[in-house]
Structure formats: C-alpha cells, structure tokens
Motif scaffolding. Structure first.
Motif, PDB file in Angstrom:
ATOM      1  N   VAL A  42      18.841 -15.840  53.948  1.00  0.00           N
ATOM      2  CA  VAL A  42      20.059 -15.270  53.397  1.00  0.00           C
ATOM      3  C   VAL A  42      21.133 -15.283  54.479  1.00  0.00           C
ATOM      4  O   VAL A  42      20.917 -14.785  55.587  1.00  0.00           O
ATOM      5  N   SER A  43      22.294 -15.860  54.151  1.00  0.00           N
ATOM      6  CA  SER A  43      23.418 -15.885  55.088  1.00  0.00           C
ATOM      7  C   SER A  43      24.491 -14.922  54.624  1.00  0.00           C
ATOM      8  O   SER A  43      24.763 -14.815  53.426  1.00  0.00           O
ATOM      9  N   MET A  44      25.084 -14.223  55.578  1.00  0.00           N
ATOM     10  CA  MET A  44      26.143 -13.258  55.301  1.00  0.00           C
ATOM     11  C   MET A  44      27.329 -13.589  56.198  1.00  0.00           C
ATOM     12  O   MET A  44      27.159 -13.695  57.412  1.00  0.00           O
ATOM     13  N   ARG A  66      28.305  -5.464  63.512  1.00  0.00           N
ATOM     14  CA  ARG A  66      26.875  -5.762  63.675  1.00  0.00           C
ATOM     15  C   ARG A  66      26.032  -4.755  62.899  1.00  0.00           C
ATOM     16  O   ARG A  66      25.061  -5.119  62.230  1.00  0.00           O
ATOM     17  N   LYS A  67      26.416  -3.469  62.971  1.00  0.00           N
ATOM     18  CA  LYS A  67      25.689  -2.452  62.211  1.00  0.00           C
ATOM     19  C   LYS A  67      25.712  -2.768  60.722  1.00  0.00           C
ATOM     20  O   LYS A  67      24.704  -2.616  60.024  1.00  0.00           O
ATOM     21  N   MET A  68      26.856  -3.239  60.232  1.00  0.00           N
ATOM     22  CA  MET A  68      26.980  -3.579  58.820  1.00  0.00           C
ATOM     23  C   MET A  68      26.030  -4.724  58.456  1.00  0.00           C
ATOM     24  O   MET A  68      25.343  -4.674  57.434  1.00  0.00           O
ATOM     25  N   LEU A  69      25.958  -5.737  59.312  1.00  0.00           N
ATOM     26  CA  LEU A  69      25.059  -6.856  59.046  1.00  0.00           C
ATOM     27  C   LEU A  69      23.596  -6.425  59.104  1.00  0.00           C
ATOM     28  O   LEU A  69      22.774  -6.875  58.301  1.00  0.00           O
ATOM     29  N   TYR A  70      23.251  -5.543  60.035  1.00  0.00           N
ATOM     30  CA  TYR A  70      21.879  -5.021  60.104  1.00  0.00           C
ATOM     31  C   TYR A  70      21.521  -4.280  58.812  1.00  0.00           C
ATOM     32  O   TYR A  70      20.431  -4.437  58.261  1.00  0.00           O
ATOM     33  N   ASN A  94      19.561 -13.228  62.879  1.00  0.00           N
ATOM     34  CA  ASN A  94      20.569 -13.661  63.841  1.00  0.00           C
ATOM     35  C   ASN A  94      21.903 -13.075  63.414  1.00  0.00           C
ATOM     36  O   ASN A  94      22.283 -13.181  62.242  1.00  0.00           O
ATOM     37  N   VAL A  95      22.595 -12.475  64.349  1.00  0.00           N
ATOM     38  CA  VAL A  95      23.890 -11.855  64.071  1.00  0.00           C
ATOM     39  C   VAL A  95      24.869 -12.310  65.131  1.00  0.00           C
ATOM     40  O   VAL A  95      24.548 -12.339  66.322  1.00  0.00           O
ATOM     41  N   LEU A 112      32.343 -12.091  61.114  1.00  0.00           N
ATOM     42  CA  LEU A 112      30.933 -11.694  61.212  1.00  0.00           C
ATOM     43  C   LEU A 112      30.065 -12.733  60.526  1.00  0.00           C
ATOM     44  O   LEU A 112      30.397 -13.205  59.435  1.00  0.00           O
ATOM     45  N   ASN A 113      28.973 -13.060  61.165  1.00  0.00           N
ATOM     46  CA  ASN A 113      28.040 -14.024  60.598  1.00  0.00           C
ATOM     47  C   ASN A 113      26.623 -13.513  60.837  1.00  0.00           C
ATOM     48  O   ASN A 113      26.274 -13.161  61.956  1.00  0.00           O
ATOM     49  N   GLY A 114      25.842 -13.475  59.781  1.00  0.00           N
ATOM     50  CA  GLY A 114      24.448 -13.065  59.894  1.00  0.00           C
ATOM     51  C   GLY A 114      23.562 -14.007  59.113  1.00  0.00           C
ATOM     52  O   GLY A 114      23.961 -14.537  58.071  1.00  0.00           O
TER      53      GLY A 114
END
Length: 131
Positions: A42-44, A66-70, A94-95, A112-114
């Motif tokens: 899954v990519s964000m 980063r917290k949002m992506l986690y 990966n963030v 932001l990329n996750g």
C-alpha cells in the motif's frame, strides 16, 4: 597431497551443511497460519501546504507527517481484514518526507510518501461472500 586433504575437508563440510537441518532459520521465520498467504503493498502520498518556511515549522511538520503515515499504516490491517484478509501482519514500512519550495508564488509544502507491506492470509470465497 595437500590438495587431496583440502578436497576431503571441503567435501566433509559440504556433507555436514547439506545433512544439517536448518534449525536456525525455522526459529527466525514464523509464517502466518494458512496456505493462502499473499503480500499486499500500500502506497500513501500527500502534499500539505505549510504556513511558512521557518525551520521549526518545517521540522514539526515532518514529525507530524511521519506520525500520520505511521497511523495510516497501522490502520490498514483492519481494512484488509474487513475485506479480503483472515490474518494480517505489517512486514515492512518505508516513510519519507520532503520539503518542496517550487517558487515564490507557491507556498512551501511538505510532501509525504509512505509504502507499507503486509503479509495476509486470504479469506475463503465463502467468507468473502458473507460480507
């Protein structure tokens, strides 16, 4: 005769290596129960405009991003279990963050990329139909 002795030693090492069970590897890997295990990726991605180009603002935005992506990554297993997965486990995450300053007209923004990877055991066709 040193060459023959070396060949004998190497042959013995190979025999021991082949005959020994991989005990260490079986302790390290703990597979998910079931036989229908698949990997889901899954990519964000998102871009958030920042109020200003102040160093403190940018640093805090990166931490919050980063917290949002986690949080997004940890909320993915319930979604997968609701739809296709019987079991789910996050296996890799990966963030990355990047400050973008395009020009003087466009405000500074945080990109932001996750990328989260999950190992899931698929539900049976009957379980999927019941939803």
């Amino acid at each position: 005769m040193p060459g023959r002795r070396l060949k004998t030693i190497l042959a013995t090492i190979m025999l021991v290596a082949v005959a020994s069970p991989p005990a260490a590897s079986s302790r390290i890997v703990s597979p998910i129960p079931g036989h229908n295990v698949v990997n889901v990726n899954v990519s964000m991605n998102m871009e958030i405009p920042l109020a200003d180009a102040n160093a403190d603002t940018m640093a805090e935005a990166q931490i919050q991003g980063r917290k949002m992506l986690y949080r997004l990554a940890t909320s993915e297993c319930p979604i997968l279990k609701e739809t296709i997965a019987k079991t789910c486990r996050l296996t890799n995450l990966n963030v990355s963050t990047q400050i973008r300053r395009n020009n003087n007209v466009t405000p500074v923004s945080l990109y932001l990329n996750g990328n989260a990877q999950f190992a899931v055991t698929l539900k049976s066709a009957e379980e999927t139909k019941q939803q």
